[in-house]
Write a protein that holds these residues in place. Sequence first.
Motif, PDB file in Angstrom:
ATOM      1  N   VAL A  63       0.601   6.045   0.001  1.00 31.35           N
ATOM      2  CA  VAL A  63      -0.349   7.129   0.327  1.00 31.35           C
ATOM      3  C   VAL A  63       0.569   8.005  -0.350  1.00 31.35           C
ATOM      4  CG1 VAL A  63      -1.848   8.592   1.346  1.00 31.35           C
ATOM      5  CG2 VAL A  63      -1.768   6.148   1.823  1.00 31.35           C
ATOM      6  N   SER A  79       0.673  -1.372   0.438  1.00 30.15           N
ATOM      7  CA  SER A  79       0.003   0.441  -0.489  1.00 30.15           C
ATOM      8  C   SER A  79       0.332   0.754  -0.274  1.00 30.15           C
ATOM      9  CB  SER A  79      -1.139   0.116   1.366  1.00 30.15           C
ATOM     10  OG  SER A  79      -0.535   0.102   2.042  1.00 30.15           O
ATOM     11  N   HIS A  84       0.195  12.400  -2.282  1.00 23.61           N
ATOM     12  CA  HIS A  84      -0.737  13.822  -2.620  1.00 23.61           C
ATOM     13  C   HIS A  84      -0.157  13.596  -4.121  1.00 23.61           C
ATOM     14  CE1 HIS A  84       0.582  14.411   2.089  1.00 23.61           C
ATOM     15  NE2 HIS A  84      -0.628  14.846   1.880  1.00 23.61           N
ATOM     16  N   HIS A 136      -2.060  -0.616  -3.323  1.00 24.18           N
ATOM     17  CA  HIS A 136      -2.739  -0.223  -3.325  1.00 24.18           C
ATOM     18  C   HIS A 136      -2.595   1.236  -2.876  1.00 24.18           C
ATOM     19  CE1 HIS A 136      -7.176   0.788  -0.417  1.00 24.18           C
ATOM     20  NE2 HIS A 136      -7.090   1.305  -1.832  1.00 24.18           N
ATOM     21  N   THR A 170      -6.267  12.111  -8.230  1.00 24.65           N
ATOM     22  CA  THR A 170      -7.177  11.111  -7.767  1.00 24.65           C
ATOM     23  C   THR A 170      -8.072  10.453  -8.289  1.00 24.65           C
ATOM     24  OG1 THR A 170      -8.540  13.063  -8.011  1.00 24.65           O
ATOM     25  CG2 THR A 170      -7.462  13.143  -6.171  1.00 24.65           C
ATOM     26  N   ILE A 177      -3.273   5.101  -3.002  1.00 27.51           N
ATOM     27  CA  ILE A 177      -4.096   6.499  -2.666  1.00 27.51           C
ATOM     28  C   ILE A 177      -3.469   7.526  -2.834  1.00 27.51           C
ATOM     29  CG2 ILE A 177      -5.478   7.008  -0.785  1.00 27.51           C
ATOM     30  CD1 ILE A 177      -5.535   4.986   0.380  1.00 27.51           C
ATOM     31  N   GLN A 188      -3.725  11.494  -2.643  1.00 25.74           N
ATOM     32  CA  GLN A 188      -4.332  12.633  -1.535  1.00 25.74           C
ATOM     33  C   GLN A 188      -4.564  13.687  -1.838  1.00 25.74           C
ATOM     34  OE1 GLN A 188      -2.725  12.277   2.270  1.00 25.74           O
ATOM     35  NE2 GLN A 188      -4.231  10.384   2.823  1.00 25.74           N
ATOM     36  N   SER A 204      -5.874   6.246  -7.920  1.00 26.67           N
ATOM     37  CA  SER A 204      -6.522   5.505  -6.632  1.00 26.67           C
ATOM     38  C   SER A 204      -7.074   4.989  -7.310  1.00 26.67           C
ATOM     39  CB  SER A 204      -7.261   6.402  -6.055  1.00 26.67           C
ATOM     40  OG  SER A 204      -6.433   7.982  -5.049  1.00 26.67           O
TER      41      SER A 204
END
Lengths: 116, 112
Positions: free
Chosen positions: A12, A10, A14, A111, A81, A113, A115, A84
């Motif tokens: 995450v 995973s 920006h 995964h 975005t 993501i 942001q 994602s």
Amino acid sequence: EDKVVQSPLSLVVHEGDTVTLNCSYEVTNFRSLLWYKQEKKAPTFLFMLTSSGIEKKSGRLSSILDKKELFSILNITATQTGDSAVYLCAVALTLGAGGGADGLTFGKGTHLIIQP
Amino acid sequence: SAVISQKPSRDICQRGTSLTIQCQVDSQVTMMFWYRQQPGQSLTLIATANQGSEATYESGFVIDKFPISRPNLTFSTLTVSNMSPEDSSIYLCSVEVHYEQYFGPGTRLTVT
């Protein structure tokens, strides 16, 4: 046993960042490596790689295969975005002398993501 | 590429019953595949279905539980038999076109 390992599991970041997703494999009778994007149910085809060192590119996405070191990377630049999703790496094997393909062996996926 | 449709898109079934999932492709293809994706997991190949021959099942999957038909080059069915809650998954069919595999939209099965 054939194995496909993706990393990270995973991630995450920006919006606007660049990401690199990794896929390594240990299989017999390698035929090709494929990348998919999965948002809801159906994986969407991104790339198929068969030769080392030849970059495949589609918009902000690119991928390359190293058959000597048995890995591939998927790069996404200027992330949005809408990027994602779960990104899946899969390997296709060659069956017998006829070269027909078997089903795919998948990694667990990354995964991603993004942001805002 | 290929345009693949699946029916039903989702279903809720009681344990002990069976469900048949249909997969239709817009062009003739030699090889069709069926996959299962359990919740939170990646895709696992169930079987390969070539027209005119018996389906080939992967380790851990048996014909009695997952019978497959492949009557022609554009259609296949997968039946999930005697279902239990552990069969709750997304079931996907895929086809190979010019060495690339494309997936149908999937069938989300919930067994209660």
